[in-house]
Design an enzyme around this catalytic site. Structure first.
Site, PDB file in Angstrom:
ATOM      1  N   TYR A 146      -8.976  -3.256 -11.566  1.00 56.84           N
ATOM      2  CA  TYR A 146      -8.871  -1.840 -11.192  1.00 56.84           C
ATOM      3  C   TYR A 146      -7.461  -1.290 -11.365  1.00 56.84           C
ATOM      4  O   TYR A 146      -7.287  -0.126 -11.724  1.00 56.84           O
ATOM      5  CB  TYR A 146      -9.428  -1.598  -9.776  1.00 56.84           C
ATOM      6  CG  TYR A 146      -8.526  -1.975  -8.631  1.00 56.84           C
ATOM      7  CD1 TYR A 146      -7.699  -1.033  -8.036  1.00 56.84           C
ATOM      8  CD2 TYR A 146      -8.515  -3.269  -8.121  1.00 56.84           C
ATOM      9  CE1 TYR A 146      -6.879  -1.368  -6.976  1.00 56.84           C
ATOM     10  CE2 TYR A 146      -7.697  -3.611  -7.057  1.00 56.84           C
ATOM     11  CZ  TYR A 146      -6.877  -2.658  -6.489  1.00 56.84           C
ATOM     12  OH  TYR A 146      -6.062  -2.983  -5.437  1.00 56.84           O
ATOM     13  N   CYS A 173      -1.422   1.660  -3.192  1.00 54.12           N
ATOM     14  CA  CYS A 173      -2.413   2.738  -3.037  1.00 54.12           C
ATOM     15  C   CYS A 173      -1.811   4.140  -3.013  1.00 54.12           C
ATOM     16  O   CYS A 173      -2.271   5.034  -3.735  1.00 54.12           O
ATOM     17  CB  CYS A 173      -3.178   2.571  -1.729  1.00 54.12           C
ATOM     18  SG  CYS A 173      -3.371   0.894  -1.138  1.00 54.12           S
ATOM     19  N   HIS A 196     -27.837  20.962  -2.066  1.00 52.10           N
ATOM     20  CA  HIS A 196     -27.926  21.537  -3.407  1.00 52.10           C
ATOM     21  C   HIS A 196     -26.972  22.720  -3.557  1.00 52.10           C
ATOM     22  O   HIS A 196     -26.837  23.486  -2.615  1.00 52.10           O
ATOM     23  CB  HIS A 196     -29.372  21.981  -3.648  1.00 52.10           C
ATOM     24  CG  HIS A 196     -29.602  22.511  -5.010  1.00 52.10           C
ATOM     25  ND1 HIS A 196     -29.653  21.672  -6.113  1.00 52.10           N
ATOM     26  CD2 HIS A 196     -29.790  23.773  -5.460  1.00 52.10           C
ATOM     27  CE1 HIS A 196     -29.852  22.417  -7.190  1.00 52.10           C
ATOM     28  NE2 HIS A 196     -29.944  23.695  -6.817  1.00 52.10           N
ATOM     29  N   GLU A 200      -6.737   1.897 -13.622  1.00 53.62           N
ATOM     30  CA  GLU A 200      -6.193   3.108 -12.998  1.00 53.62           C
ATOM     31  C   GLU A 200      -4.914   3.570 -13.707  1.00 53.62           C
ATOM     32  O   GLU A 200      -4.738   4.756 -13.987  1.00 53.62           O
ATOM     33  CB  GLU A 200      -5.905   2.851 -11.516  1.00 53.62           C
ATOM     34  CG  GLU A 200      -7.171   2.743 -10.693  1.00 53.62           C
ATOM     35  CD  GLU A 200      -6.939   2.374  -9.237  1.00 53.62           C
ATOM     36  OE1 GLU A 200      -7.828   2.619  -8.416  1.00 53.62           O
ATOM     37  OE2 GLU A 200      -5.864   1.819  -8.910  1.00 53.62           O
ATOM     38  N   LYS A 257       0.333   5.312  -6.130  1.00 49.91           N
ATOM     39  CA  LYS A 257      -0.628   5.362  -7.238  1.00 49.91           C
ATOM     40  C   LYS A 257      -1.537   6.587  -7.136  1.00 49.91           C
ATOM     41  O   LYS A 257      -1.739   7.314  -8.111  1.00 49.91           O
ATOM     42  CB  LYS A 257      -1.473   4.092  -7.233  1.00 49.91           C
ATOM     43  CG  LYS A 257      -2.631   4.140  -8.185  1.00 49.91           C
ATOM     44  CD  LYS A 257      -3.726   3.199  -7.779  1.00 49.91           C
ATOM     45  CE  LYS A 257      -4.543   3.688  -6.607  1.00 49.91           C
ATOM     46  NZ  LYS A 257      -5.518   2.683  -6.136  1.00 49.91           N
ATOM     47  N   CYS A 311       0.829  -1.209   0.000  1.00 50.63           N
ATOM     48  CA  CYS A 311       0.000   0.000   0.000  1.00 50.63           C
ATOM     49  C   CYS A 311       0.867   1.264   0.000  1.00 50.63           C
ATOM     50  O   CYS A 311       0.688   2.155  -0.832  1.00 50.63           O
ATOM     51  CB  CYS A 311      -0.923  -0.021   1.210  1.00 50.63           C
ATOM     52  SG  CYS A 311      -1.804   1.516   1.451  1.00 50.63           S
ATOM     53  N   GLU A 370     -26.684  14.849  -4.632  1.00 57.49           N
ATOM     54  CA  GLU A 370     -28.099  15.002  -4.298  1.00 57.49           C
ATOM     55  C   GLU A 370     -28.964  14.059  -5.130  1.00 57.49           C
ATOM     56  O   GLU A 370     -30.076  13.699  -4.738  1.00 57.49           O
ATOM     57  CB  GLU A 370     -28.569  16.445  -4.434  1.00 57.49           C
ATOM     58  CG  GLU A 370     -28.588  17.001  -5.843  1.00 57.49           C
ATOM     59  CD  GLU A 370     -28.999  18.486  -5.872  1.00 57.49           C
ATOM     60  OE1 GLU A 370     -30.097  18.802  -5.400  1.00 57.49           O
ATOM     61  OE2 GLU A 370     -28.203  19.317  -6.350  1.00 57.49           O
TER      62      GLU A 370
HETATM   63  C1  LIG Z   1      -0.841  -0.836  -7.721  1.00 61.16           C
HETATM   64  C2  LIG Z   1      -1.721  -1.157  -6.550  1.00 61.16           C
HETATM   65  C3  LIG Z   1      -2.690  -0.261  -6.155  1.00 61.16           C
HETATM   66  C4  LIG Z   1      -3.499  -0.533  -5.079  1.00 61.16           C
HETATM   67  N1  LIG Z   1      -4.451   0.374  -4.734  1.00 61.16           N
HETATM   68  C5  LIG Z   1      -5.243   0.145  -3.671  1.00 61.16           C
HETATM   69  C6  LIG Z   1      -6.201   1.104  -3.268  1.00 61.16           C
HETATM   70  O1  LIG Z   1      -6.352   2.163  -3.890  1.00 61.16           O
HETATM   71  N2  LIG Z   1      -6.952   0.847  -2.178  1.00 61.16           N
HETATM   72  C7  LIG Z   1      -6.814  -0.313  -1.451  1.00 61.16           C
HETATM   73  O2  LIG Z   1      -7.509  -0.486  -0.452  1.00 61.16           O
HETATM   74  N3  LIG Z   1      -5.927  -1.255  -1.824  1.00 61.16           N
HETATM   75  C8  LIG Z   1      -5.134  -1.050  -2.908  1.00 61.16           C
HETATM   76  N4  LIG Z   1      -4.195  -1.980  -3.270  1.00 61.16           N
HETATM   77  C9  LIG Z   1      -4.132  -3.251  -2.522  1.00 61.16           C
HETATM   78  C10 LIG Z   1      -3.367  -3.100  -1.206  1.00 61.16           C
HETATM   79  O3  LIG Z   1      -2.104  -2.541  -1.461  1.00 61.16           O
HETATM   80  C11 LIG Z   1      -3.229  -4.448  -0.532  1.00 61.16           C
HETATM   81  O4  LIG Z   1      -4.506  -5.026  -0.379  1.00 61.16           O
HETATM   82  C12 LIG Z   1      -2.579  -4.327   0.850  1.00 61.16           C
HETATM   83  O5  LIG Z   1      -1.330  -3.716   0.775  1.00 61.16           O
HETATM   84  C13 LIG Z   1      -2.440  -5.727   1.464  1.00 61.16           C
HETATM   85  O6  LIG Z   1      -1.792  -5.628   2.693  1.00 61.16           O
HETATM   86  P1  LIG Z   1      -1.038  -6.890   3.277  1.00 61.16           P
HETATM   87  O7  LIG Z   1      -0.670  -6.546   4.669  1.00 61.16           O
HETATM   88  O8  LIG Z   1      -1.812  -8.123   3.051  1.00 61.16           O
HETATM   89  O9  LIG Z   1       0.271  -7.067   2.383  1.00 61.16           O
HETATM   90  P2  LIG Z   1       1.357  -6.030   1.885  1.00 61.16           P
HETATM   91  O10 LIG Z   1       0.995  -4.647   2.174  1.00 61.16           O
HETATM   92  O11 LIG Z   1       1.656  -6.412   0.502  1.00 61.16           O
HETATM   93  O12 LIG Z   1       2.622  -6.368   2.806  1.00 61.16           O
HETATM   94  C14 LIG Z   1       3.316  -7.576   2.709  1.00 61.16           C
HETATM   95  C15 LIG Z   1       4.760  -7.328   3.098  1.00 61.16           C
HETATM   96  O13 LIG Z   1       5.392  -8.567   3.348  1.00 61.16           O
HETATM   97  C16 LIG Z   1       6.718  -8.515   2.856  1.00 61.16           C
HETATM   98  N5  LIG Z   1       7.141  -9.904   2.691  1.00 61.16           N
HETATM   99  C17 LIG Z   1       6.643 -10.825   1.827  1.00 61.16           C
HETATM  100  N6  LIG Z   1       7.222 -12.022   2.033  1.00 61.16           N
HETATM  101  C18 LIG Z   1       8.102 -11.851   3.066  1.00 61.16           C
HETATM  102  C19 LIG Z   1       8.979 -12.735   3.759  1.00 61.16           C
HETATM  103  N7  LIG Z   1       9.031 -14.041   3.466  1.00 61.16           N
HETATM  104  N8  LIG Z   1       9.754 -12.229   4.745  1.00 61.16           N
HETATM  105  C20 LIG Z   1       9.696 -10.907   5.073  1.00 61.16           C
HETATM  106  N9  LIG Z   1       8.861 -10.032   4.451  1.00 61.16           N
HETATM  107  C21 LIG Z   1       8.072 -10.507   3.466  1.00 61.16           C
HETATM  108  C22 LIG Z   1       6.586  -7.719   1.570  1.00 61.16           C
HETATM  109  O14 LIG Z   1       7.811  -7.155   1.170  1.00 61.16           O
HETATM  110  C23 LIG Z   1       5.563  -6.659   1.989  1.00 61.16           C
HETATM  111  O15 LIG Z   1       6.198  -5.513   2.502  1.00 61.16           O
HETATM  112  C24 LIG Z   1      -3.350  -1.747  -4.347  1.00 61.16           C
HETATM  113  C25 LIG Z   1      -2.371  -2.658  -4.730  1.00 61.16           C
HETATM  114  C26 LIG Z   1      -1.562  -2.371  -5.821  1.00 61.16           C
HETATM  115  C27 LIG Z   1      -0.510  -3.362  -6.235  1.00 61.16           C
END
Ligand SMILES: Cc1cc2nc3c(=O)[nH]c(=O)nc-3n(C[C@H](O)[C@H](O)[C@H](O)COP(=O)(O)OP(=O)(O)OC[C@H]3O[C@@H](n4cnc5c(N)ncnc54)[C@H](O)[C@@H]3O)c2cc1C
Length: 460
Positions: free
Chosen positions: A180, A48, A438, A184, A51, A43, A443
């Protein structure tokens, strides 16, 4: 090789992991969190936030043009992609530092390393070759872009990760995908001045969204100069000097400067050692969990995109918080995944909550549809050819508004507030009883009096 013991080990410092670690620590747990890339996760670092900053940038072009109808004279504006990217990167670094200091404040031990499971209670930190013993483990490793089947020239293709770090704005870009993220990025690049072609294999973009929304947005995107090609896939990417020729499944080719795929994301479980800990995967590829995010291994939990439930930041955060409340706060909390509002930051924006018309017809006996498409007031003087779209899906038996779908300026902001009404079960009569503000576009949502149509299941 040293061994440490903690109450909770979190793998992945993204949206879900950071929240879970912080809340568990606030309950007194000894917490360690491992991150292999940058704190903040998808994110903050490559989703997010960056972006949305690019979305803001991409909308100024229209604003400059629209200003003329309101009496402004703007010299031909110029745009610097390197400035935008540098400023965006500075903001991301600031946010990463803020996330890191939150972890420090709560005394969560942060290790910058890839972490893998050795068994249900042992985590192996690859950077230091250390082992950590944990009573409870939380997997919050997120998801990763998926490129589909191997095609010739796939090595030339970028994902959203790289799109946020290009050296220059591509004059032309072909984007494959209809979800999406693809939509986007198509709007971002088009807004900044690239010639954009969106290629999608299905019959229309934004599968899973209401059909009227899909149609309305596709028309708006086309009006903004984006070529939207549905019913095709990219079968090869050929390098030709400085450019690429993208070959489509019908044999036609498109010359371009960049090729991006946004055709889906896969849960990040490769090489994580989940088999060694007895963790089951479900049929849609995510880690299988129960309502409390507990996996098939008793002491291991998983939240966020790695579980492939509803892959959005606020959902990952809520799941992480609920996990910590359940396991460390003595407050068993499950997460309600129904009626999650969401937005597509396209141009124009989309905001949705609840059932689509098709889902309502599938699930209910009677459905009433209210909808309207109109020219937003701002477009009158600017002369911009754009239309807003709003639709309410109402349960014809109970009068409850079960779905709301908006395409237009600030649809994401509108749906956040409207989501409360839908979540608490507001009826169409409640909407009607609400006084309009309005003059606004919103609305329309409380002045939609005439049904577009009513539908009843046969025999009801
Ligand atoms: C381009 C894009 C735009 C998006 N826009 C939106 C939006 O507008 N609104 C919205 O709500 N959601 C959006 N999302 C989705 C959102 O980013 C994810 O749903 C959210 O980040 C998921 O959170 P998470 O904690 O599951 O994983 P993440 O935030 O992906 O975190 C996982 C972390 O784990 C780390 N990791 C992975 N494997 C290991 C390991 N073995 N050891 C140590 N670290 C590790 C990774 O490096 C990462 O930092 C978007 C996603 C993308 C790709």
């Amino acid at each position: 090789m040293s061994e440490t013991e903690v109450d909770l080990f979190v793998i992945g410092a993204g949206s879900g992991g950071v929240r879970a670690a912080r809340v568990a620590a606030s309950y007194g747990a000894r917490v360690m969190i491992a991150e292999e890339f940058r704190v903040g996760g998808t994110c903050v670092i490559r989703g997010c936030v960056p972006k949305k900053l690019l979305v803001y940038a991409s909308r100024f072009g229209h604003e400059f043009e629209d200003a003329a109808g309101y009496g402004w004279h703007v010299e031909k504006p110029t745009f610097s992609w390197p400035t935008l990217i540098a400023n965006k990167d500075r903001e991301i670094t600031r946010l990463e530092a803020a996330y890191t200091s939150t972890l420090e404040r709560y005394k969560v031990a942060l290790v910058k390393s890839r972490a893998v499971l050795e068994n249900a209670h042992t985590v192996h930190l690859l950077a230091t070759d250390a082992r950590v013993k944990a009573k409870t483990i939380l997997i919050a490793t997120g998801a990763w872009p998926h490129y589909g089947p191997k095609i010739p020239g796939l090595e030339h293709v970028i994902s959203s990760n790289e799109a946020l770090h290009l050296d220059e704005l591509p004059p032309r870009i072909v984007i494959q995908g209809g979800g999406y993220i693809a939509v986007e990025f198509a709007c971002i690049f088009a807004g900044l001045g690239s010639q954009v072609c969106l290629v999608y294999r299905g019959e229309n973009i934004l599968r899973g969204f209401d059909d009227d929304v899909r149609e309305h947005l596709r028309n708006e995107m086309r009006a903004n100069g984006i070529t939207v090609t549905c019913g095709h896939t990219i079968s090869a990417v050929e390098k030709a000097g400085d450019e690429f020729n993208v070959r489509l499944s019908d044999g036609s080719t498109i010359p371009t400067d960049k090729v991006m795929f946004a055709i889906g994301r896969r849960p990040n479980i490769m090489g994580l050692g989940i088999d060694k800990a007895g963790i089951r995967i479900c049929e849609h590829g995510g880690i299988e969990v129960d309502g409390y995010s507990r996996t098939s291994a008793e002491n291991i939990y998983a939240v966020g995109d790695v579980t492939n439930r509803v892959n959005l930041t606020p959902v990952a955060i809520r799941e992480g918080h609920a996990f910590a409340d359940t396991v460390f706060g003595g407050k068993p909390t499950d997460v309600d995944h129904a009626d999650v509002p969401s937005a597509v930051f396209s141009e124009p924006e989309v905001g949705v909550i609840g059932l689509t018309e098709a889902q309502a017809r599938d699930q209910l006996d009677k459905v009433d549809i209210y909808k309207t498409a109109f020219r937003p007031m701002k477009a009158t003087l600017s002369g911009r050819q754009t239309r807003c779209f709003m639709k309410l899906v109402v349960d014809g038996t109970t009068d409850r508004v079960v779905g709301c779908h908006i395409v237009g300026p600030d649809a994401g902001e509108l749906i956040q507030v409207l989501g409360i009404a839908v979540k608490i079960g507001a009826t169409k009569a409640d909407f009607d009883a609400t006084m309009a503000v309005h003059p606004t576009a919103a609305e329309e949502l409380v002045t939609l009096r005439e049904k577009a149509f009513s539908w009843s299941r046969q025999g009801v």
